[in-house]
Design an enzyme around this catalytic site. Structure first.
Site, PDB file in Angstrom:
ATOM      1  N   HIS A  13       0.845  -1.608  -0.365  1.00  0.00           N
ATOM      2  CA  HIS A  13      -0.020   0.164   0.266  1.00  0.00           C
ATOM      3  C   HIS A  13       0.495   1.394  -0.001  1.00  0.00           C
ATOM      4  O   HIS A  13       2.025   1.176  -0.143  1.00  0.00           O
ATOM      5  CB  HIS A  13      -0.443   0.237   0.704  1.00  0.00           C
ATOM      6  CG  HIS A  13      -2.530  -0.708   0.956  1.00  0.00           C
ATOM      7  ND1 HIS A  13      -1.886  -1.955   1.281  1.00  0.00           N
ATOM      8  CD2 HIS A  13      -2.953  -0.589   0.847  1.00  0.00           C
ATOM      9  CE1 HIS A  13      -3.749  -2.885   1.100  1.00  0.00           C
ATOM     10  NE2 HIS A  13      -4.218  -1.576   0.776  1.00  0.00           N
ATOM     11  N   LYS A  23      -1.221   5.150   4.734  1.00  0.00           N
ATOM     12  CA  LYS A  23      -2.211   4.255   5.185  1.00  0.00           C
ATOM     13  C   LYS A  23      -1.916   4.218   6.776  1.00  0.00           C
ATOM     14  O   LYS A  23      -0.374   3.914   6.690  1.00  0.00           O
ATOM     15  CB  LYS A  23      -1.927   2.668   4.409  1.00  0.00           C
ATOM     16  CG  LYS A  23      -3.290   1.722   4.982  1.00  0.00           C
ATOM     17  CD  LYS A  23      -3.406   0.620   4.013  1.00  0.00           C
ATOM     18  CE  LYS A  23      -4.203  -0.185   4.189  1.00  0.00           C
ATOM     19  NZ  LYS A  23      -5.307   0.697   5.500  1.00  0.00           N
TER      20      LYS A  23
HETATM   21  N1  LIG Z   1     -13.325  -0.875   1.411  1.00  0.00           N
HETATM   22  C1  LIG Z   1     -12.724   0.007   0.225  1.00  0.00           C
HETATM   23  O1  LIG Z   1     -12.601  -0.313  -0.627  1.00  0.00           O
HETATM   24  C2  LIG Z   1     -11.231   1.207   0.760  1.00  0.00           C
HETATM   25  C3  LIG Z   1     -11.467   1.443   2.026  1.00  0.00           C
HETATM   26  N2  LIG Z   1     -10.540   2.076   2.212  1.00  0.00           N
HETATM   27  C4  LIG Z   1     -10.466   2.552   3.365  1.00  0.00           C
HETATM   28  O2  LIG Z   1     -11.432   3.627   4.046  1.00  0.00           O
HETATM   29  C5  LIG Z   1     -10.549   4.643   4.920  1.00  0.00           C
HETATM   30  C6  LIG Z   1     -10.426   6.061   4.297  1.00  0.00           C
HETATM   31  O3  LIG Z   1      -9.195   5.351   3.224  1.00  0.00           O
HETATM   32  P1  LIG Z   1      -9.043   6.908   3.232  1.00  0.00           P
HETATM   33  O4  LIG Z   1     -10.148   8.023   2.484  1.00  0.00           O
HETATM   34  O5  LIG Z   1      -7.640   6.644   2.004  1.00  0.00           O
HETATM   35  O6  LIG Z   1      -8.397   7.989   4.195  1.00  0.00           O
HETATM   36  P2  LIG Z   1      -8.273  10.177   4.309  1.00  0.00           P
HETATM   37  O7  LIG Z   1      -7.462   9.393   5.297  1.00  0.00           O
HETATM   38  O8  LIG Z   1      -7.473  10.259   3.144  1.00  0.00           O
HETATM   39  O9  LIG Z   1      -9.689  10.037   4.716  1.00  0.00           O
HETATM   40  C7  LIG Z   1      -9.715   9.646   6.133  1.00  0.00           C
HETATM   41  C8  LIG Z   1     -11.421  10.518   6.262  1.00  0.00           C
HETATM   42  O10 LIG Z   1     -12.092  11.056   7.271  1.00  0.00           O
HETATM   43  C9  LIG Z   1     -11.809  11.614   7.970  1.00  0.00           C
HETATM   44  N3  LIG Z   1     -11.802  11.710   9.215  1.00  0.00           N
HETATM   45  C10 LIG Z   1     -11.718  11.255  10.534  1.00  0.00           C
HETATM   46  N4  LIG Z   1     -12.124  11.373  11.955  1.00  0.00           N
HETATM   47  C11 LIG Z   1     -13.151  11.454  11.450  1.00  0.00           C
HETATM   48  C12 LIG Z   1     -15.196  11.642  11.708  1.00  0.00           C
HETATM   49  N5  LIG Z   1     -14.542  11.345  13.645  1.00  0.00           N
HETATM   50  N6  LIG Z   1     -15.834  11.629  10.634  1.00  0.00           N
HETATM   51  C13 LIG Z   1     -15.414  12.452  10.436  1.00  0.00           C
HETATM   52  N7  LIG Z   1     -14.855  12.622   9.311  1.00  0.00           N
HETATM   53  C14 LIG Z   1     -13.647  11.636  10.239  1.00  0.00           C
HETATM   54  C15 LIG Z   1     -10.478  12.094   8.155  1.00  0.00           C
HETATM   55  O11 LIG Z   1     -10.867  13.883   8.132  1.00  0.00           O
HETATM   56  P3  LIG Z   1      -8.788  14.559   9.148  1.00  0.00           P
HETATM   57  O12 LIG Z   1      -8.465  14.654   7.959  1.00  0.00           O
HETATM   58  O13 LIG Z   1      -9.868  16.211   9.410  1.00  0.00           O
HETATM   59  O14 LIG Z   1      -8.797  14.275  10.519  1.00  0.00           O
HETATM   60  C16 LIG Z   1      -9.976  12.355   6.462  1.00  0.00           C
HETATM   61  O15 LIG Z   1     -10.736  13.775   5.226  1.00  0.00           O
HETATM   62  C17 LIG Z   1      -9.237   3.724   5.677  1.00  0.00           C
HETATM   63  O16 LIG Z   1      -9.668   2.518   6.804  1.00  0.00           O
HETATM   64  C18 LIG Z   1      -9.322   2.667   4.474  1.00  0.00           C
HETATM   65  O17 LIG Z   1      -8.088   1.350   4.560  1.00  0.00           O
HETATM   66  C19 LIG Z   1      -9.562   2.711   1.927  1.00  0.00           C
HETATM   67  C20 LIG Z   1      -9.535   2.227   0.221  1.00  0.00           C
HETATM   68  C21 LIG Z   1     -10.817   1.310  -0.136  1.00  0.00           C
HETATM   69  O1  LIG Z   2      -6.136   2.103   2.616  1.00  0.00           O
HETATM   70  C1  LIG Z   2      -6.425   2.141   1.819  1.00  0.00           C
HETATM   71  O2  LIG Z   2      -6.049   2.839   0.276  1.00  0.00           O
HETATM   72  C2  LIG Z   2      -7.326   0.613   1.509  1.00  0.00           C
HETATM   73  N1  LIG Z   2      -8.026   0.243   2.211  1.00  0.00           N
HETATM   74  C3  LIG Z   2      -8.089  -0.903   2.572  1.00  0.00           C
HETATM   75  C4  LIG Z   2      -7.298  -2.124   3.344  1.00  0.00           C
HETATM   76  O3  LIG Z   2      -6.937  -1.818   4.488  1.00  0.00           O
HETATM   77  O4  LIG Z   2      -7.797  -2.840   3.077  1.00  0.00           O
HETATM   78  C5  LIG Z   2      -8.810  -1.339   0.534  1.00  0.00           C
HETATM   79  C6  LIG Z   2      -7.410  -1.037   0.164  1.00  0.00           C
HETATM   80  O5  LIG Z   2      -6.581  -2.535   0.014  1.00  0.00           O
HETATM   81  C7  LIG Z   2      -6.679  -0.060   0.081  1.00  0.00           C
END
Ligand SMILES: NC(=O)C1=CN([C@@H]2O[C@H](COP(=O)(O)OP(=O)(O)OC[C@H]3O[C@@H](n4cnc5c(N)ncnc54)[C@H](OP(=O)(O)O)[C@@H]3O)[C@@H](O)[C@H]2O)C=CC1
Ligand SMILES: O=C(O)C1=N[C@H](C(=O)O)C[C@H](O)C1
Length: 250
Positions: free
Chosen positions: A135, A139
């Protein structure tokens, strides 16, 4: 049929901002809330959402989902960090809200969902199985939610087939080089600049190997899965883990 009213939590993040755009662009949905980390989650109630999409951080997701379930809001969760204990707590909470559905989807990409299904099919036929996940360096959690889910499915398929423990003579590993063992399946996490989200699932038996690989190069890969989940969740109740259960691939 009226549009599905959707609220995104974590709307300024990489995934959340992309989900906001995808929901706004798709037919059949209306975005009524887009909450960031400084917005009180109670705002979601004023927005009268049918479905919440939770895309935040492992440290915030459990409390957010608890609030949404307690208010009877169907919730699609992409955030990782859902341990067995957290899932048990969520099941208990959902028992008090029998009409409400939650989908915890470790990965919304169709390639990843299929790779996990193929891995489950392959698992009974090989002596050894290990997972390498790679990744981006932003992350927060390791191993990835996808790798945990893949390992659990491989382990279950091996157990169902009556396979013994994997052969492994290692009796000294002072630096943890064998990685994490999840239900007996070793998982190795790489964090590397320039990478996005990648997984290799490696199988081996005497004289042969099978490698399954899934790559996502952009968050756009996850959007069709999110839209499918939002469209489908109203027909469900209780907890599902893995998008495969919404795609007939479980
Ligand atoms: N299921 C899937 O297919 C995928 C899952 N993921 C997962 O999704 C999650 C997010 O990933 P990603 O978007 O890359 O991460 P980011 O760090 O880009 O985004 C997370 C966001 O959540 C916000 N946040 C934190 N706490 C809160 C809260 N209590 N209420 C509302 N917003 C909040 C943060 O705000 P601030 O920066 O202001 O703290 C930030 O904007 C991770 O766990 C990742 O592993 C990612 C890609 C694909
Ligand atoms: O944090 C990410 O980027 C992603 N998170 C998810 C995971 O932890 O499996 C999905 C994907 O791998 C991207």
């Amino acid at each position: 049929m009226s549009d599905i009213r959707v609220g995104v939590i974590g709307a300024q993040g990489r995934m959340g901002s992309h989900a906001v755009e995808a929901i706004e662009a798709a037919d059949g949905f209306v975005l009524t809330a887009a909450l960031g980390s400084s917005d009180p989650i109670e705002q979601i109630l004023d927005a009268k959402v049918d479905v919440a999409v939770e895309l935040t951080v492992p440290g915030a997701t459990e409390a957010n989902v608890a609030f949404l379930v307690d208010h009877g809001i169907d919730t699609v969760v992409g955030t990782t960090g859902w341990t067995a204990e957290r899932l048990d707590g969520l099941r208990t909470r959902l028992a008090d809200q029998p009409q409400t559905a939650v989908l915890i989807a470790p990965n919304f990409s169709i390639g990843a969902v299929l790779a996990m299904r193929f891995a489950e099919l392959a698992a009974p036929y090989f002596d050894s199985a290990e997972i390498l996940e790679i990744h981006h360096t932003r992350k927060l959690d390791a191993p990835s939610g996808t790798a945990v889910h893949t390992a659990q499915r491989i382990a279950r398929a091996r157990a169902d087939a009556g396979l013994p423990d994997m052969p492994d003579a290692t009796d000294s590993d002072p630096h943890g080089a064998r990685g994490a063992a999840i239900d007996g399946v070793h998982v190795h996490a790489v964090r590397q600049q320039g990478m996005n989200a990648h997984e290799e699932i490696m199988f081996g038996s005497d004289g042969e190997a099978l490698t399954l690989r899934t790559d996502t190069f952009s968050t756009s890969a996850f959007m069709p899965g999110i839209l499918t989940a939002v469209r489908t969740i109203g027909e469900r109740s209780g907890l599902d883990v893995g998008l495969e259960s919404y795609l007939d691939l479980a």
